[in-house]
Design a protein around this motif. Structure first.
Motif, PDB file in Angstrom:
ATOM      1  N   VAL A 625      36.685  34.786  48.403  1.00 41.70           N
ATOM      2  CA  VAL A 625      37.788  36.120  48.364  1.00 41.70           C
ATOM      3  C   VAL A 625      38.259  36.014  47.513  1.00 41.70           C
ATOM      4  O   VAL A 625      38.818  34.830  46.525  1.00 41.70           O
ATOM      5  CB  VAL A 625      38.659  36.292  49.463  1.00 41.70           C
ATOM      6  CG1 VAL A 625      39.852  36.682  48.974  1.00 41.70           C
ATOM      7  CG2 VAL A 625      37.811  35.766  50.954  1.00 41.70           C
ATOM      8  N   GLU A 626      38.577  37.265  46.646  1.00 39.29           N
ATOM      9  CA  GLU A 626      39.053  37.228  45.208  1.00 39.29           C
ATOM     10  C   GLU A 626      39.996  38.457  44.679  1.00 39.29           C
ATOM     11  O   GLU A 626      39.829  39.826  45.683  1.00 39.29           O
ATOM     12  CB  GLU A 626      37.972  37.337  43.675  1.00 39.29           C
ATOM     13  CG  GLU A 626      36.765  36.360  43.844  1.00 39.29           C
ATOM     14  CD  GLU A 626      36.196  36.995  42.496  1.00 39.29           C
ATOM     15  OE1 GLU A 626      35.103  36.043  42.186  1.00 39.29           O
ATOM     16  OE2 GLU A 626      35.598  37.840  41.675  1.00 39.29           O
ATOM     17  N   ILE A 627      41.384  37.885  45.305  1.00 45.24           N
ATOM     18  CA  ILE A 627      42.600  38.950  45.304  1.00 45.24           C
ATOM     19  C   ILE A 627      43.481  38.816  44.339  1.00 45.24           C
ATOM     20  O   ILE A 627      43.917  37.503  43.926  1.00 45.24           O
ATOM     21  CB  ILE A 627      43.099  38.841  46.645  1.00 45.24           C
ATOM     22  CG1 ILE A 627      41.988  38.930  47.669  1.00 45.24           C
ATOM     23  CG2 ILE A 627      44.796  39.912  46.563  1.00 45.24           C
ATOM     24  CD1 ILE A 627      43.027  38.916  49.155  1.00 45.24           C
ATOM     25  N   GLU A 628      43.777  39.883  43.406  1.00 50.75           N
ATOM     26  CA  GLU A 628      44.392  39.848  42.099  1.00 50.75           C
ATOM     27  C   GLU A 628      45.789  39.492  42.475  1.00 50.75           C
ATOM     28  O   GLU A 628      46.643  39.690  43.812  1.00 50.75           O
ATOM     29  CB  GLU A 628      44.483  40.995  41.446  1.00 50.75           C
ATOM     30  CG  GLU A 628      44.997  41.401  40.164  1.00 50.75           C
ATOM     31  CD  GLU A 628      45.339  42.234  39.636  1.00 50.75           C
ATOM     32  OE1 GLU A 628      44.285  43.062  40.002  1.00 50.75           O
ATOM     33  OE2 GLU A 628      46.271  42.743  38.701  1.00 50.75           O
ATOM     34  N   HIS A 666      41.483  43.939  43.561  1.00 50.68           N
ATOM     35  CA  HIS A 666      42.262  44.212  42.172  1.00 50.68           C
ATOM     36  C   HIS A 666      43.176  46.003  41.538  1.00 50.68           C
ATOM     37  O   HIS A 666      42.118  47.121  42.701  1.00 50.68           O
ATOM     38  CB  HIS A 666      41.377  43.714  40.888  1.00 50.68           C
ATOM     39  CG  HIS A 666      39.818  44.832  41.156  1.00 50.68           C
ATOM     40  ND1 HIS A 666      38.948  44.909  41.494  1.00 50.68           N
ATOM     41  CD2 HIS A 666      39.695  46.030  39.598  1.00 50.68           C
ATOM     42  CE1 HIS A 666      38.151  46.058  41.461  1.00 50.68           C
ATOM     43  NE2 HIS A 666      38.856  46.671  40.231  1.00 50.68           N
ATOM     44  N   ARG A 667      43.708  45.998  40.532  1.00 52.59           N
ATOM     45  CA  ARG A 667      44.241  47.163  40.744  1.00 52.59           C
ATOM     46  C   ARG A 667      43.204  47.770  39.397  1.00 52.59           C
ATOM     47  O   ARG A 667      42.676  47.370  38.122  1.00 52.59           O
ATOM     48  CB  ARG A 667      45.397  47.177  39.577  1.00 52.59           C
ATOM     49  CG  ARG A 667      45.887  47.707  39.364  1.00 52.59           C
ATOM     50  CD  ARG A 667      47.645  47.733  39.076  1.00 52.59           C
ATOM     51  NE  ARG A 667      48.710  46.892  40.014  1.00 52.59           N
ATOM     52  CZ  ARG A 667      48.957  45.953  40.171  1.00 52.59           C
ATOM     53  NH1 ARG A 667      48.328  45.063  39.351  1.00 52.59           N
ATOM     54  NH2 ARG A 667      50.331  45.687  41.282  1.00 52.59           N
ATOM     55  N   ASP A 668      42.976  49.149  40.099  1.00 52.90           N
ATOM     56  CA  ASP A 668      42.587  49.964  39.322  1.00 52.90           C
ATOM     57  C   ASP A 668      43.546  50.888  37.776  1.00 52.90           C
ATOM     58  O   ASP A 668      43.275  52.245  38.501  1.00 52.90           O
ATOM     59  CB  ASP A 668      41.336  50.535  39.779  1.00 52.90           C
ATOM     60  CG  ASP A 668      40.045  51.943  38.850  1.00 52.90           C
ATOM     61  OD1 ASP A 668      39.769  52.331  39.112  1.00 52.90           O
ATOM     62  OD2 ASP A 668      40.614  51.450  37.567  1.00 52.90           O
ATOM     63  N   GLY A 669      43.727  50.331  36.942  1.00 57.73           N
ATOM     64  CA  GLY A 669      44.612  50.847  36.107  1.00 57.73           C
ATOM     65  C   GLY A 669      46.282  50.822  36.876  1.00 57.73           C
ATOM     66  O   GLY A 669      46.096  49.813  37.585  1.00 57.73           O
ATOM     67  N   ALA A 670      46.617  51.930  36.706  1.00 58.06           N
ATOM     68  CA  ALA A 670      48.419  52.097  37.165  1.00 58.06           C
ATOM     69  C   ALA A 670      48.120  53.494  38.280  1.00 58.06           C
ATOM     70  O   ALA A 670      49.377  53.170  38.851  1.00 58.06           O
ATOM     71  CB  ALA A 670      49.661  52.236  35.702  1.00 58.06           C
ATOM     72  N   SER A 671      46.936  53.465  38.560  1.00 60.84           N
ATOM     73  CA  SER A 671      47.547  54.539  39.761  1.00 60.84           C
ATOM     74  C   SER A 671      46.449  54.207  41.093  1.00 60.84           C
ATOM     75  O   SER A 671      46.413  54.918  41.856  1.00 60.84           O
ATOM     76  CB  SER A 671      46.813  55.758  38.808  1.00 60.84           C
ATOM     77  OG  SER A 671      45.003  55.646  38.819  1.00 60.84           O
ATOM     78  N   ALA A 672      45.601  52.669  41.402  1.00 56.69           N
ATOM     79  CA  ALA A 672      45.088  52.563  42.703  1.00 56.69           C
ATOM     80  C   ALA A 672      44.731  51.496  42.658  1.00 56.69           C
ATOM     81  O   ALA A 672      45.020  51.025  41.671  1.00 56.69           O
ATOM     82  CB  ALA A 672      43.819  53.734  41.706  1.00 56.69           C
ATOM     83  N   VAL A 673      44.560  51.231  43.399  1.00 53.44           N
ATOM     84  CA  VAL A 673      43.669  49.702  43.963  1.00 53.44           C
ATOM     85  C   VAL A 673      42.645  49.615  44.446  1.00 53.44           C
ATOM     86  O   VAL A 673      42.066  50.461  45.316  1.00 53.44           O
ATOM     87  CB  VAL A 673      45.383  49.386  44.827  1.00 53.44           C
ATOM     88  CG1 VAL A 673      44.680  49.505  46.397  1.00 53.44           C
ATOM     89  CG2 VAL A 673      44.366  47.814  45.475  1.00 53.44           C
ATOM     90  N   VAL A 742      33.096  49.979  48.674  1.00 54.92           N
ATOM     91  CA  VAL A 742      34.375  50.006  47.617  1.00 54.92           C
ATOM     92  C   VAL A 742      34.620  50.661  48.654  1.00 54.92           C
ATOM     93  O   VAL A 742      35.124  52.432  48.310  1.00 54.92           O
ATOM     94  CB  VAL A 742      33.706  51.103  46.054  1.00 54.92           C
ATOM     95  CG1 VAL A 742      34.660  49.850  45.141  1.00 54.92           C
ATOM     96  CG2 VAL A 742      33.247  49.735  45.539  1.00 54.92           C
ATOM     97  N   VAL A 743      36.696  50.894  48.140  1.00 49.42           N
ATOM     98  CA  VAL A 743      37.827  51.495  48.780  1.00 49.42           C
ATOM     99  C   VAL A 743      38.726  51.493  47.960  1.00 49.42           C
ATOM    100  O   VAL A 743      39.076  50.853  47.400  1.00 49.42           O
ATOM    101  CB  VAL A 743      38.695  50.918  50.330  1.00 49.42           C
ATOM    102  CG1 VAL A 743      39.900  51.729  51.036  1.00 49.42           C
ATOM    103  CG2 VAL A 743      37.668  51.142  51.796  1.00 49.42           C
ATOM    104  N   ARG A 744      38.962  52.711  47.270  1.00 52.04           N
ATOM    105  CA  ARG A 744      39.111  53.156  46.255  1.00 52.04           C
ATOM    106  C   ARG A 744      41.195  53.847  46.920  1.00 52.04           C
ATOM    107  O   ARG A 744      41.305  55.353  47.638  1.00 52.04           O
ATOM    108  CB  ARG A 744      39.130  54.061  45.640  1.00 52.04           C
ATOM    109  CG  ARG A 744      40.186  54.096  44.504  1.00 52.04           C
ATOM    110  CD  ARG A 744      39.310  54.832  43.251  1.00 52.04           C
ATOM    111  NE  ARG A 744      38.082  54.472  42.888  1.00 52.04           N
ATOM    112  CZ  ARG A 744      38.151  53.400  41.571  1.00 52.04           C
ATOM    113  NH1 ARG A 744      39.566  53.091  40.977  1.00 52.04           N
ATOM    114  NH2 ARG A 744      36.784  52.998  41.398  1.00 52.04           N
TER     115      ARG A 744
END
Length: 882
Positions: A625-628, A666-673, A742-744
């Motif tokens: 498990v890896e969570i930001e 993890h966070r993908d930029g400022a608009s998505a996880v 992959v869930v976005r």
């Protein structure tokens, strides 16, 4: 005058220097043999004009040595030497073929340069150069024949004395080596009396001197002066020319007779007409065609035999004015009163501008006239045909005619005389033009029932139309193809109607397929649902029976803890299955209401891991498990946990025991996880990646169905993620390569109540083997049967069960059908093959209870077919033999 063949000339020449030429075989080669003198060498010279005769003579000369097999010489021991120009070297190599391997080839100019000193042949150098060549050639013991052109090269340079000296050196070296020498000089080197002395000296240095007459005959030149030889050649040439003239005169007389015979007996009618129209002569074919005798036709005016006065007047006028007639039709009156349709070819013979006579060819054209009439009738029929028809002629496929209907279809009337490709450039190179070409080339008819062609309408817009094309080759009476007949019928409306019907049929078939697929999915779902519900229900029912039995013996509540734990786990499993089914129903009807709140994503994912941990632990997977850190999100935490839990459960099910599962967020930029679940399991085939999120979809499974599930988890994932405004994607490199989901996400029916236990069971004790990979079910069933007094051994691995069979010698074996490694059918076959296996009663345990399943178990050797959950009473009766 007949000329002797080259082979004859060669034979005569060879005989003069003791070489006897044999007969010519079918390939044209000369078979020769050598007759050498008893002592000394032979030295022969040839003066020649024709190089072809010379080379053939030299080849035969060399071949007599190479093929020698007499006079004490073994066959094949002879050798040859050729010292000549490069062109002659190459020509002799070709003529000798394989025999050239035993010939020494030397360049004349190069060899000459090696012993010439100041323009004169040096004797010592000559011996040093030529001696080893002769010695090597004679080492085989056979005859040696040499041909040389070095003397000719010296003469070409004007060194006639040096050439004579070289001939003398050849004679001197002949005292040390045994060989026959053949020299050659072109006659062009001895043009006049200036070379007379050299000619006589050259002849004097040779044993034999020869030349060719103009007819190619051999001519002995020994002891003859050059002037005398030249005179003899001129006399021979004059005699030959006179003979040719006599032969030509005879040939001319013969040809005149032949021409007269040809004209008289020609199959074409021929006649000659004087300037006043009188027939001067006619051949046999002309008279036979019209039926007249000579005196009835010749000497009469030609107009008497023409039916149309204006036609013969025009013919005579044209010829008198110097014109020529070709294929001029006319009608002639025959002796029997019939009319002969003919065509006339004629021109005039003029002398000083005055017409002497006309030459006329008359051809019977009756059949042609009839054919023309038939063609005219055919053309008229095509022009008046009710369907579109056209006639294209020649390899260029030019329109000969096109009727009104065809012109209407084509949208133009200027087709006559034009090529098809020029009239319809949009069809050039297409199927229509190709079909026309094939019909013209092969003569085979062609028919296209519904040929689609795009034609521009009156407004200039392209319009799709359909035609029925029929193409037939047009041939003349001799079978020569002249063109192609085209018949076209427009079937656009018919095609459109049929297309609508076909479209409706396809829609119907598609709907039927969809209904069939839905029905199949429903059937598979119900079968799987029964299997999935029966597996947990079976140990529940058995455990409850054990509890009741032990309560009846006064064991108390403490002994029920383990059984109640089992019931709790299995009931929880049922609850999750039912929850999933309810959620699918709600999602598909849009009845789910999200309850969003801001929450740490680690907390939601921790709940998801907890929900899936039991299955992960059971299958001994390693979970990473890896969570930001600090990752928060506004969502419905319950539903998001359900999404991730389903993905983890899916990964655990489709990964072999002991595998690896990774959960990352993890966070993908400022608009998505981004949340991803990856495994190293069985992976996905490319065609499955777009189907895994479909409701009730499941990939191909093994017979033990170890993966479990109803095929609804991923469908829930997709719908719940979509309600949150996100997307989910399945990734895999293929079968056996693992999967990643992959869930976005953007930031901003109840089981039946078990029957009461049937205690009326015969009190018979049996040795019982239970094999079931469902640990709880197997253990509870074993405990139940043991409580009834049976000797029971339980195995979850079919291989271990086989190993214990001979020791236990069970009387009854209860086998689960969906076993890993070996399914129940395979295990039953193995048991039957063991000692005592035939006496063991086999009972099938399965979650499937349809007729096909029962028939298969019966065919597999099973005595009974028990469908889970198993009634304790049924189990007891089966084991007891009831």
């Amino acid at each position: 005058m007949r000329r002797r063949s080259n082979a004859t000339c060669q034979k005569r020449c060879l005989l003069n220097f003791t070489l006897c030429a044999g007969p010519i075989d079918r390939s044209g080669s000369i078979k020769t043999e050598t007759t050498l003198p008893d002592s000394g060498a032979r030295h022969t010279v040839r003066f020649y004009d024709d190089e072809r005769l010379l080379l053939a003579e030299v080849a035969a000369f060399l071949d007599t040595a190479l093929a020698a097999d007499g006079a004490g010489h073994a066959a094949g021991r002879g050798a040859g030497i050729v010292i000549a120009t490069p062109a002659h070297l190459a020509a002799l190599r070709r003529q000798l073929g394989a025999a050239a391997a035993r010939v020494r080839f030397l360049d004349a100019a190069d060899t000459l340069s090696r012993f010439m000193v100041d323009g004169w042949p040096d004797e010592s150098l000559f011996r040093a150069v030529i001696g080893p060549v002769l010695a090597q050639a004679g080492s085989r013991g056979g005859p040696v024949h040499a041909f040389g052109e070095m003397v000719a090269l010296l003469c070409m340079e004007g060194c006639y004395d040096a050439a004579v000296r070289l001939e003398q050196l050849w004679n001197l070296v002949a005292a040390d080596y045994r060989f026959a020498l053949f020299c050659a000089y072109p006659w062009t080197l001895f043009k006049d009396e200036a070379q007379a002395r050299a000619f006589e000296q050259v002849c004097a240095e040779h044993h034999c001197a020869h030349g060719h007459t103009p007819e190619g005959r051999d001519h002995d030149l020994k002891d003859r002066g050059l002037e005398h030889v030249r005179l003899e050649q001129k006399v021979a040439a004059l005699e030959a020319e006179m003979a040719r003239l006599r032969e030509s005169e005879e040939e001319l007389r013969w040809r005149e007779r032949e021409l007269a015979d040809f004209v008289e007996n020609a199959v074409e009618g021929l006649h000659r007409v004087g300037p006043d129209g009188t027939i001067l002569w006619a051949n046999r074919a002309e008279l036979q065609m019209l039926g007249y005798r000579w005196e009835e036709y010749v000497g009469r005016h030609i107009a008497e035999f023409h039916l149309d006065a204006e036609v013969i007047d025009d013919i005579l006028g044209t010829l008198k004015s110097g014109g020529t007639l070709y294929d001029r039709p006319a009608r002639l009156r025959c002796k029997d009163g019939s009319v002969k349709q003919v065509v006339i070819h004629s021109n005039g013979c003029f002398d000083d501008g005055r017409l002497r006579y006309t030459r006329c060819f008359t051809r019977d054209a009756t059949e042609r006239h009839q054919r023309d009439a038939a063609l005219a009738q055919r053309d008229a029929m095509l022009l008046n045909a009710p369907v579109a028809a056209a006639l294209l002629v020649g390899p260029e496929l030019r329109f000969h005619l096109a009727n009104r209907r065809y012109c209407e279809l084509a949208g133009r009337t200027d087709l006559a005389g034009k090529r098809f490709g020029d009239c319809f450039p949009q069809l050039r190179g297409g199927p229509v033009e190709h079909a026309l070409e094939q019909v013209f080339e092969t003569g085979k008819p062609f028919c296209a029932q519904e040929l689609r062609i795009e034609i521009r309408n009156a407004a200039g817009k392209p319009c799709e139309r359909y035609f029925r094309f029929s193409l037939e080759a047009l041939e003349d009476a001799q079978g020569v193809r002249e063109g192609v007949i085209v018949v076209v019928v427009e079937v656009t409306e018919h095609v459109h109607n049929r297309q609508q019907i076909e479209h409706a049929q396809r829609e119907r078939e598609r709907m039927l397929a969809e209904l069939s697929s839905a029905n199949q999915a429903k059937d598979e779902f119900l079968a799987m649902l029964g299997h999935e519900l029966r597996n947990p229900l079976s140990p529940i029912v058995t455990a409850l029976q054990l509890m009741r039995m032990r309560d009846g013996h006064g064991d108390g509540q403490v002994r029920h803890v383990r059984e109640r734990d089992i019931i709790q786990r299995q009931v929880d499993h049922l609850v999750r299955l039912v929850d999933d089914l309810l959620d699918v129903s709600r999602v598909t009807r849009g009845k789910i209401d999200l309850k969003p709140e801001r929450i740490a994503l680690a907390q939601v994912l921790g709940k998801a891991v907890e929900m899936a941990s039991l299955l992960i632990e059971q299958r001994r997977h390693r979970l990473e498990v890896e969570i930001e850190d600090g990752l928060e999100w506004v969502c419905d935490p319950v539903r998001l946990a359900q999404v991730v839990s389903n993905l983890l459960t899916n990964a655990a099910r489709y990964t072999e025991p002991g595998g690896q599962v990774q959960l990352r967020a993890h966070r993908d930029g400022a608009s998505a996880v981004v949340i991803s679940v990856a495994d190293n399991g069985i992976g996905l085939a490319p065609e499955m990646r777009s189907q895994v999120f479909d409701l009730f979809f499941q990939g191909k499974r093994s017979v033990d169905r170890a993966e479990g599930g109803l095929g609804i988890g991923l469908a829930l994932v997709k719908n719940i993620v979509a309600l949150h405004g996100g997307t989910v994607e399945a990734r895999s490199e293929g079968r056996g390569r693992g999967s990643e989901f992959v869930v976005r996400l953007p930031l901003g029916s109840a089981p039946a109540v078990p029957a009461a236990p049937d205690t009326d069971v015969p009190a018979v004790q049996r040795r019982v083997l239970i094999v079931d990979d469902n640990v709880d079910g197997a253990e509870t069933l074993g405990s139940l049967l043991a409580a009834l007094g049976h000797t029971v051994e339980v195995y979850h691995d079919p291989v271990a069960a086989l190993a214990a069979f001979e020791r236990l010698q069970p009387e009854v074996a209860l086998l689960d059908i969906g076993l890993p490694v070996l399914d129940g059918y395979q295990l039953a076959a193995r048991i039957r093959a063991l000692p005592g296996g035939q006496a063991c009663r086999l009972v099938a345990l399965t979650g499937y209870g349809q007729e096909a399943d029962r028939a298969r178990s019966q065919a597999g050797g099973f005595e009974r077919h028990l469908v889970k959950p198993i009634s304790p009473g049924d189990a007891a009766r089966v084991v007891a033999g009831g």
